[in-house]
Design a protein around this motif. Sequence first.
Motif, PDB file in Angstrom:
ATOM      1  N   LEU A  41     -17.160   5.716  65.344  1.00 31.71           N
ATOM      2  CA  LEU A  41     -17.993   5.339  64.203  1.00 31.71           C
ATOM      3  C   LEU A  41     -18.523   6.588  63.510  1.00 31.71           C
ATOM      4  N   PRO A  42     -18.198   6.784  62.225  1.00 31.48           N
ATOM      5  CA  PRO A  42     -18.767   7.922  61.498  1.00 31.48           C
ATOM      6  C   PRO A  42     -20.206   7.591  61.093  1.00 31.48           C
ATOM      7  N   ALA A  51     -24.245   4.569  58.109  1.00 31.57           N
ATOM      8  CA  ALA A  51     -22.834   4.406  58.476  1.00 31.57           C
ATOM      9  C   ALA A  51     -22.099   3.766  57.299  1.00 31.57           C
ATOM     10  N   PRO A  52     -21.549   4.588  56.394  1.00 35.58           N
ATOM     11  CA  PRO A  52     -20.847   4.028  55.232  1.00 35.58           C
ATOM     12  C   PRO A  52     -19.382   3.721  55.530  1.00 35.58           C
ATOM     13  N   GLY A  53     -18.883   2.655  54.950  1.00 37.12           N
ATOM     14  CA  GLY A  53     -17.458   2.309  55.013  1.00 37.12           C
ATOM     15  C   GLY A  53     -16.945   1.993  56.398  1.00 37.12           C
ATOM     16  N   VAL A  54     -17.693   1.242  57.178  1.00 35.51           N
ATOM     17  CA  VAL A  54     -17.268   0.892  58.536  1.00 35.51           C
ATOM     18  C   VAL A  54     -16.917  -0.589  58.599  1.00 35.51           C
ATOM     19  N   LEU A  88     -18.281  -2.231  55.429  1.00 36.81           N
ATOM     20  CA  LEU A  88     -19.729  -2.367  55.319  1.00 36.81           C
ATOM     21  C   LEU A  88     -20.373  -0.997  55.155  1.00 36.81           C
ATOM     22  N   ASP A  89     -21.456  -0.954  54.425  1.00 40.40           N
ATOM     23  CA  ASP A  89     -22.328   0.204  54.384  1.00 40.40           C
ATOM     24  C   ASP A  89     -23.591  -0.219  55.113  1.00 40.40           C
ATOM     25  N   ALA A  90     -23.893   0.471  56.220  1.00 38.89           N
ATOM     26  CA  ALA A  90     -25.046   0.094  57.039  1.00 38.89           C
ATOM     27  C   ALA A  90     -26.042   1.232  57.091  1.00 38.89           C
TER      28      ALA A  90
END
Length: 166
Positions: free
Chosen positions: A103-104, A119-122, A155-157
Motif C-alpha cells: 500500500l503506497p 493513501a491515493p489511488g488504492v 479510492l483516495d483515502a
Amino acid sequence: MNRMMQTAGLWWGGRSAREQRMLAVMGLLIAAVLVWLLVVRPAWAWRETAADRRIEATASLARIEGGLAARGATTKAEASASPTMNLAEVEQAARSAAEAAGLPVTLSVDETGAIGFDAPGVTSAVLFGWLATLKTEYAVDAVDLTVIENADVTLDARGSLKGRAL
C-alpha cells in the motif's frame, strides 16, 4: 369525431326525460365510485403506511442511539482502562503493515495528535485489508477515515490512526 358526437346526441335525445335523469345520476355515481377508488382510498392507505413507517423508523432510531450510547460508554471505558501506544510505535506499525500489503501510504502527525495517513489511488481490498491488519495484529485503530471513490474504481483515502496498548 363529429359523427360520434352526432350519434351520441341522437341517442341522448331519443331518451325520455326520466331516462336522461337516471343516466345522469348513474354517471355521477360511477364518477363518485371512481374518485373514491382511484383517489381517496390510495391517499388514505398512503397516509396509514407513512404513519407506520414513521413509527418503525422512530423505534429503529431509538435502538441505534441506545446501541451507540452503550458502545460509546464501552469505548470510553476501554480507552481509559488501556493506555495508548506512542506515535512512533503507531507509525512503525502502520509503515510495516503498509509495506506488507503493498500500500503506497504517506504518514504524518496530524493536528489531533494522531498519525495521519493519505493513501491515493488504492483498491478497496488493499486499503481495508491494511486497516483490518492494523486493528487485529497491531492494535491500531482508524479513528477518522474519509474515502473518495475515483472514476477508475480506485479510492483516495485519508484518515487518522491511534494505537492502544496490547
